[in-house]
Design a protein around this motif. Structure first.
Motif, PDB file in Angstrom:
ATOM      1  N   GLU A 191       0.611   5.073  -1.763  1.00 39.38           N
ATOM      2  CA  GLU A 191       0.661   6.275  -0.931  1.00 39.38           C
ATOM      3  C   GLU A 191       1.803   7.195  -1.356  1.00 39.38           C
ATOM      4  O   GLU A 191       1.635   8.414  -1.424  1.00 39.38           O
ATOM      5  N   ALA A 192       2.959   6.600  -1.654  1.00 40.68           N
ATOM      6  CA  ALA A 192       4.097   7.419  -2.058  1.00 40.68           C
ATOM      7  C   ALA A 192       3.778   8.161  -3.351  1.00 40.68           C
ATOM      8  O   ALA A 192       4.019   9.365  -3.480  1.00 40.68           O
ATOM      9  N   ALA A 193       3.199   7.456  -4.318  1.00 39.48           N
ATOM     10  CA  ALA A 193       2.889   8.074  -5.604  1.00 39.48           C
ATOM     11  C   ALA A 193       1.839   9.168  -5.440  1.00 39.48           C
ATOM     12  O   ALA A 193       1.984  10.272  -5.977  1.00 39.48           O
ATOM     13  N   ARG A 194       0.786   8.875  -4.649  1.00 39.36           N
ATOM     14  CA  ARG A 194      -0.269   9.878  -4.461  1.00 39.36           C
ATOM     15  C   ARG A 194       0.263  11.084  -3.693  1.00 39.36           C
ATOM     16  O   ARG A 194      -0.134  12.207  -3.951  1.00 39.36           O
ATOM     17  N   SER A 195       1.186  10.838  -2.736  1.00 40.37           N
ATOM     18  CA  SER A 195       1.709  11.967  -1.955  1.00 40.37           C
ATOM     19  C   SER A 195       2.567  12.879  -2.833  1.00 40.37           C
ATOM     20  O   SER A 195       2.789  14.036  -2.489  1.00 40.37           O
ATOM     21  N   LEU A 196       3.044  12.374  -3.956  1.00 39.88           N
ATOM     22  CA  LEU A 196       3.799  13.212  -4.887  1.00 39.88           C
ATOM     23  C   LEU A 196       2.871  13.965  -5.831  1.00 39.88           C
ATOM     24  O   LEU A 196       3.325  14.721  -6.687  1.00 39.88           O
ATOM     25  N   GLY A 197       1.581  13.718  -5.695  1.00 43.86           N
ATOM     26  CA  GLY A 197       0.611  14.417  -6.529  1.00 43.86           C
ATOM     27  C   GLY A 197       0.193  13.643  -7.765  1.00 43.86           C
ATOM     28  O   GLY A 197      -0.513  14.172  -8.611  1.00 43.86           O
TER      29      GLY A 197
ATOM     30  N   LYS B 278       0.816  -1.197   0.000  1.00 45.77           N
ATOM     31  CA  LYS B 278       0.000   0.000   0.000  1.00 45.77           C
ATOM     32  C   LYS B 278       0.862   1.264   0.000  1.00 45.77           C
ATOM     33  O   LYS B 278       0.486   2.294  -0.557  1.00 45.77           O
ATOM     34  N   GLY B 279       2.036   1.166   0.626  1.00 44.27           N
ATOM     35  CA  GLY B 279       2.949   2.306   0.690  1.00 44.27           C
ATOM     36  C   GLY B 279       3.348   2.815  -0.684  1.00 44.27           C
ATOM     37  O   GLY B 279       3.670   4.001  -0.854  1.00 44.27           O
ATOM     38  N   GLN B 280       3.351   1.940  -1.691  1.00 45.59           N
ATOM     39  CA  GLN B 280       3.707   2.358  -3.042  1.00 45.59           C
ATOM     40  C   GLN B 280       2.674   3.340  -3.592  1.00 45.59           C
ATOM     41  O   GLN B 280       3.024   4.367  -4.171  1.00 45.59           O
TER      42      GLN B 280
END
Lengths: 268, 255
Positions: free
Chosen positions: A163-169, A159-161
């Motif tokens: 989250e990381a992508a979404r947190s970058l916009g 799931k962190g993958q």
């Protein structure tokens, strides 16, 4: 007798029984008859034997049909897998219904429906004649299986993958295409290769729909050599077809177990 | 650092991050019970507290990786829970660093840093690569640009993750226990990078267990327990002279 001695005795008896059985078979069997019927010299001759049609028509078409069914099934499976994981509920329902429906049916029934049922009902034949109809049937069924494989692969990406992508916009779509799917595909390479092997064997079902002479896959060619050609009246062509199937499938099944071992080692 | 690419410049005095009356519930379990909290531009705010106190949930609500149950979250004065707000655009201005690094394992270090620049910022390849290299140099990993994450140590991965976030030229950075998954000898390198960043004036919200970092670098320390902010103040004060009993008992265990 100690327990160990008893164990040893049992082993000796087991080996002796096996050796006796093999020896009896070898001695009692009528080798010339067996050879005549299962490995007929005329049938397995390099020139004018069965190999020519078996390989240049049967094996080539089997590989070709498998590739088409696999590519089609993969594309359909990907759409279904994404639908199944969609936040939009009706997409999920549709995909689930499709998958459960087609996984619950024999592939042959779907293929016959496409090959015979549709033409009878609507006077309409799918492109490619009976072979094309059969392949569409195979794709419909393979897509259902591959959808489940792909869904499992997508869900196995941490799931962190996302989250990381979404947190970058990154948008949900870009995240799926650029981050999740490339990782999911790597996870499902072994089970997908397995799916490929299963499809190779399923193309034999095309025989039951019938095909023009140069469109026959391996099983159909072998079937025709049972009643015609140099080894007619013997089972030789089926043995030959079996060998040719194994030449395709064995390396692939080995590849699957190698990929699985490698993946177990490189768990992140 | 290159100039701020953000299109809007907030009113002076507007907090970078402002949280008002934030509640977060999982089923019947209430993790955040009404949080009021703010981070001013250029400030480094450290959030500490026992595990389960809701500090990570609070941080994850700030860029809406967690959906708040109620309350307001304002980023540079804009309520990001408003449905008309382009959440992806807001997120692209908030860098985030995770406990588990979450680098993209299928991409090289350089690609990790350029992916969102190209995809979200629509930068040219040359520009994205140039910015990525600047930020790799900043975290001291220029020579690793073609390596894959699996071949890096935890500390290196975390520094790459920081560089990845910085490559978007964010207005602020969120750190979710950035050193908790690291071997002790690797913690220092990551903290050093974060300290540099703080000294450059980056707005930072850091959930951490590193009291030394909080004391040395933090402008404000927030102690959370049981889903509420128990105490906040200047780090040196809170750490050496905690007023609240719960803060005292927590600090006596970790210091």
């Amino acid at each position: 007798m100690t327990r160990r001695q008893r164990g040893l005795l049992v082993q000796v008896v087991l080996y002796a029984a096996l050796a006796a059985a093999v020896a009896a078979l070898a001695l009692l069997a009528d080798w010339s008859t067996i050879r005549q019927n299962f490995w007929n010299p005329d049938g397995v001759a390099w020139t004018d034997g069965n190999w020519g049609d078996l390989i240049t028509i049967g094996m080539v078409n089997t590989v070709k049909y498998t590739a088409i069914a696999f590519a089609g099934g993969l594309a359909l499976g990907l759409v279904l897998a994404l639908m199944r994981l969609s936040p939009v509920a009706p997409y999920r329902w549709l995909a689930t219904a499709y998958i459960e429906f087609f996984r619950g049916l024999p592939a042959l029934v779907v293929m016959m429906f496409m090959g015979f049922g549709l033409p009878i009902a609507f006077q309409w034949t799918p492109p490619g004649g009976t072979v094309g109809a059969g392949l569409i049937g195979l794709i419909l069924v393979a897509g259902a299986y591959m959808a489940e494989t792909l869904r499992a692969g997508i869900q196995a990406v941490p799931k962190g993958q996302t989250e990381a992508a979404r947190s970058l916009g990154m948008s949900p779509g870009s995240t799926t295409v650029k981050v999740v799917l490339p990782q999911a595909f790597r996870i499902v390479i072994p089970p997908l290769t397995n799916e490929f092997v299963l499809l190779i064997k399923d193309t034999a079902l095309l025989f039951l729909l019938g095909a023009a002479a140069d469109q026959r896959e391996l099983t159909s060619v072998a079937r025709d050599f049972l009643t015609s050609g140099p080894s007619a009246g013997t089972a030789t062509s089926l043995i030959q077809a079996a060998l040719l199937y194994l030449i395709i499938t064995l390396p692939l099944t080995q590849l699957v177990s190698w990929l699985e071992r490698r993946q177990r080692r490189s768990v992140r | 650092m290159t100039a701020n690419t953000s299109t809007r410049s907030p009113e002076p005095g507007t907090p970078a991050i402002e949280v008002r009356g934030l509640h977060k519930q999982y089923g019947r379990h209430e993790v955040l019970k009404g949080i009021d909290f703010h981070v001013d531009a250029g400030q480094v705010v450290c959030v500490i507290g026992p595990s389960g106190s809701g500090k990570s949930t609070l941080l994850r609500c700030v860029n809406r990786l967690e959906e708040p149950t109620s309350g307001e979250i304002l980023i540079e004065g804009i309520d990001i829970c408003d449905r008309r707000v382009d959440l992806d655009e807001v997120r692209s201005r908030i860098g985030m660093v995770f406990q588990q690094f979450n680098l993209f394992p299928h991409l090289s270090v350089l690609k990790n840093l350029t992916l969102a620049q190209r995809n979200v910022r629509r930068r040219s390849k040359e520009e994205a690569v140039a910015i990525a290299r600047q930020n790799l140099a900043k975290v001291g990993l220029s020579e690793k640009e073609s390596a894959y994450p699996a071949h890096l140590s935890g500390g290196q991965q975390q520094r790459v993750a920081i560089a990845r976030a910085l490559s978007m030229n964010p207005d602020m950075m969120l750190f979710d226990e950035p050193t908790s998954a690291l071997d002790p000898e690797l913690v220092g390198d990551v903290l050093a990078v974060m300290k540099d960043l703080a000294q450059e004036g980056m707005t930072m919200m850091v959930v951490t267990h590193e009291m030394g970092f909080a004391r040395e670098v933090g402008d404000k320390l927030v102690f959370m327990d049981g889903g509420v902010v128990v105490e906040e103040g200047r780090p040196a004060e809170v750490l050496s002279n905690p007023r609240h009993e719960r803060t005292q008992s927590f600090l006596s265990k970790v210091l």
